[in-house]
Design an enzyme around this catalytic site. Structure first.
Site, short mmCIF file in Angstrom:
data_model
loop_
_atom_site.label_atom_id
_atom_site.label_comp_id
_atom_site.label_asym_id
_atom_site.label_seq_id
_atom_site.Cartn_x
_atom_site.Cartn_y
_atom_site.Cartn_z
N LYS A 10 0.84 -1.19 0.00
CA LYS A 10 0.00 0.00 0.00
C LYS A 10 0.88 1.25 0.00
CE LYS A 10 -0.16 2.09 3.34
NZ LYS A 10 0.15 3.23 4.26
N ASP A 130 -5.81 0.72 8.15
CA ASP A 130 -5.55 0.49 6.72
C ASP A 130 -6.14 -0.82 6.21
OD1 ASP A 130 -4.14 2.84 6.59
OD2 ASP A 130 -2.15 1.92 6.51
#
Length: 267
Positions: A10, A130
């Protein structure tokens, strides 16, 4: 059953910290994007859950039962148990959501085999801010603590990207603690390219105060022909976006020895 899944790295193309909340968390706006490479997980049916960690960064995970992969398994129904091997290819505490990406990969493997419960998003959010974004691993906007997700038209899919980390771990907590509390305004609107180009990372300054070597990485990448260079998340990994794979590969080959790097493309 046997499943294998990539835990896609990410990156935050933009990360605007708006305020410190009463609960200690921070209100933020971010543009999540994902690289087409990362850790690798394989799972097989077993009488009980087991986790084996291998790979370059396996030694940084000293407690497999406290690992977020084990927690993700515990958060979802998946039969009598799974034997999971985690090939830890992404550096830990690096702003790449490595643990969250690993948990997201577990969610996808469970989804493929059993489907996910209706409240999967809440279960993912309890594991980390996240994690919900990492379950789908698609470019999206995150608000709140990062768990309130919105779709966005992705005009950067396939863009060549280079990730570079000076091999210095940087925990998220101290970086957020070092944020100066100044609201520098909302994230821009528009396409992914427009948001990324007009955005910023408000954690860059406090991260630089803790790890000055981040400036060396950013400087090297900024001089490499990239159209965008920025730190990801709370650091210390930085990314550079290029118009061509040739530019990316030339920059990759010119990096100093000793830095960790990954050349790939945005999903």
């Amino acid at each position: 059953m046997a499943h294998s899944e990539t835990a896609y790295a990410k990156i935050n193309l933009a990360l605007h910290v708006r305020r410190r909340r009463d609960d200690g968390y921070h209100e933020l706006e971010t543009l999540f994007a994902f690289v087409d490479a990362g850790d690798r997980l394989t799972a097989q049916a077993s009488g009980q859950d087991r986790l084996h960690v291998v790979g370059e960064f396996a030694g940084t995970l000293d407690n497999p039962f406290g690992n977020i992969v084990a927690k993700a398994l515990g958060a979802l129904p998946h039969g009598s148990g799974w034997d999971v091997t985690l090939d830890k290819r992404l550096p830990v505490a690096a702003g790449l959501g490595g643990g969250s990406a690993d948990a997201g990969a577990v969610f996808r493997m469970v989804r493929d085999e059993y489907g996910l419960p209706e409240d999967w998003h809440a279960r993912a959010a309890r594991l980390g801010a996240d994690v919900p974004a990492c379950v789908e691993s698609r470019t999206c906007i995150g608000r709140g603590t990062g768990t309130e997700l919105e779709p966005v038209a992705n005009d950067l899919s396939g863009s060549p990207v280079l990730l570079v980390n000076p091999r210095i771990p940087l925990s998220t907590g101290p970086v957020f603690k070092g944020w100066d509390g100044v609201d520098r305004g909302p994230m821009p609107e528009g396409s992914v390219r427009e948001i990324a180009s007009g955005g910023r990372n408000d954690l860059e300054a406090p991260a630089l105060a803790l790890v000055p070597q981040i400036a060396d990485v950013l400087s090297r990448l900024s001089a490499s022909g990239a159209w965008l260079t920025r730190m990801s998340g709370s650091g210390a990994t930085c990314f550079a976006l290029y118009d061509t794979a040739e530019q990316r590969d030339a920059a990759h080959s010119a990096l100093p020895t000793g830095w960790w790097s990954l050349a790939g493309a945005l999903r």
